[in-house]
Design an enzyme around this catalytic site. Structure first.
Site, PDB file in Angstrom:
ATOM      1  N   GLU A 114       1.412   7.207  -3.346  1.00 45.05           N
ATOM      2  CA  GLU A 114       0.844   7.333  -2.554  1.00 45.05           C
ATOM      3  C   GLU A 114      -0.842   6.941  -2.978  1.00 45.05           C
ATOM      4  OE1 GLU A 114       1.511  11.199   0.303  1.00 45.05           O
ATOM      5  OE2 GLU A 114       1.626  11.413  -1.537  1.00 45.05           O
ATOM      6  N   ASP A 160       8.630  14.897 -10.253  1.00 45.35           N
ATOM      7  CA  ASP A 160       8.736  13.535 -10.371  1.00 45.35           C
ATOM      8  C   ASP A 160       9.066  13.324 -11.922  1.00 45.35           C
ATOM      9  OD1 ASP A 160       5.910  13.021  -8.393  1.00 45.35           O
ATOM     10  OD2 ASP A 160       5.990  14.746  -9.492  1.00 45.35           O
TER      11      ASP A 160
END
Length: 420
Positions: free
Chosen positions: A198, A380
């Site tokens: 991102e 993650d």
């Protein structure tokens, strides 16, 4: 350390002066070691990096001196760490400093090989002993030949040449906004390779020059406003891939590179919006295409890691309230099946290789004080091939940057590898 170089505010000076009763100071190939657990109900958990006291610890910035909480868990960890052949990695929460401490170094040997190991609770800190050890550390670190040939017993054991690698992943949720935090984290943690997700930058806006000044090469693939991935490395990168073969997708979500023989694949898996939506179907199809590509990559690369924001919490332990999330986006059965197919290829979640505290997460929604309340998910991940799994020495979530000003809603995840 009652000399003119002593700093009354220095944590290390307080340790060697006996003012802090619980301490671990350890030995690696880079710095002299003494290791023992000093039991105390007032045990502290503090980190002393090189920058905190460079004249005492002249060591690689990635190496930490650790004072760890004297708990039952610490006693077990320190006993294992005193074994000549290596140690079990354990995570500690900072009691006094409010920091998270990680003890991740392998191949630790006792300072005195003939000294019997005393059980936790049988040895109290001796300030004079600690001062003598500190003086020995100072003397050895002042020796310009220390790294080339460590004198006497301090010479590194004979073994094949090993390379310690620190790999990390971080969804920064806008690199433009989070660039100062990334610079700070790189300076402190010194990962060898970092995958970013991102980035939310077009390619012409990527801060390559700034990152180069920090010591990192970069390869990136971006788009306006959304998505975007990049890999930062301290060594040369080759064989870059920015798309999953056979998947025509304008969204920039993939970056694979080879660094020092390691195939490093960085992913930003689609979020999916909500179960049953078009975006959810896109996510499952994307994961299906990913499976086929990773199968080919594993066949071509023995040393392979897949990192990134997977937007899937693997199991109940990775969700603050499993029943609240069960069947919802990020924690639905089809997503788990897709992730399970990746595991079936032989990839392993490095975080689950090691004992971990409960309720360790990597993402917390900005809303409703979720970080403060620790209402998060671990989405993650760092997945490793069989060869990399065998070489993995530690894996953790670094929550500290989530506490910083203007943080990402994700924390970095890190794994270390001891490679021959």
């Amino acid at each position: 350390m009652a000399d003119n170089n002593s700093d009354p505010d220095c944590i290390f000076c307080k340790i060697v002066a006996g003012e802090i009763p619980a301490a671990i100071i350890f030995e690696t190939d880079e710095v002299i070691a003494f290791m023992d657990a000093f039991p105390s109900s007032k045990g502290h958990a503090l980190v002393i990096p090189r920058a905190h006291h460079p004249d005492v610890f002249e060591m690689p910035p990635s190496l930490l001196a650790i004072c760890a909480q004297a708990s039952q868990r610490l006693a077990l960890a320190s006993r294992k760490a005193l074994q000549p052949d290596g140690m079990t990695v354990t995570q500690f929460n900072g009691a006094a400093a409010g920091q998270t401490v990680f003890h991740y170094h392998q191949h630790v040997t006792p300072r005195w090989e003939g000294q019997p190991r005393r059980s936790h609770g049988e040895h109290m800190a001796d300030p004079e002993e600690l001062k003598a050890i500190a003086a020995e550390i100072r003397a050895a670190l002042d020796c310009p030949r220390m790294r080339a040939s460590r004198p006497g017993r301090l010479a590194a054991p004979t073994r094949r040449t090993r390379s310690a690698m620190k790999l990390a992943s971080w969804n920064v949720n806008s690199l433009k906004v989070r660039l100062p935090q990334v610079q700070q984290w790189l300076d402190t943690e010194k990962p060898d390779i970092l995958g970013l997700q991102e980035t939310k930058l077009t390619d012409d806006k990527f801060p390559a020059d700034v990152l180069r000044e920090a010591g990192y090469q970069a390869i990136w693939s971006g788009q306006p406003t959304y998505n975007g991935v990049a890999v930062l490395a301290r060594s040369d990168m080759a064989a870059a891939v920015t798309d999953i073969p056979g998947l025509e997708d304008p969204q920039r979500r993939v970056m694979a590179v080879t660094v020092n023989g390691i195939r490093f694949i960085n992913l930003y898996v689609p979020n999916g919006s909500e179960v049953g939506s078009e975006k959810y179907a896109y996510k499952l199809d994307w994961l299906d295409k990913l499976h086929g590509w990773l199968q080919d990559e594993l066949a071509a690369h023995e040393r392979l890691v897949v990192v990134g924001d997977f937007n899937i919490a693997p199991e109940d332990a990775d969700v603050h309230d499993p029943e609240e999330w069960r069947g919802k986006i990020l924690f639905s059965e089809p997503e788990h099946q897709a992730l399970g197919r990746l595991f079936a290829l032989g990839l392993r979640d490095t975080f689950r290789q090691f004992p971990q505290e409960e309720k360790v997460f990597s993402w917390w929604d900005y809303r409703m004080n979720n970080f403060r309340r620790n209402r998060g998910l671990r989405i993650d991940l760092i997945l490793a091939s069989a060869a990399m799994k065998a070489a993995c020495t530690a894996s953790w979530v670094d929550k500290e940057p989530r506490r910083w000003e203007r943080p990402s809603d994700h924390a970095p995840v890190v794994a270390t590898f001891d490679l021959v």
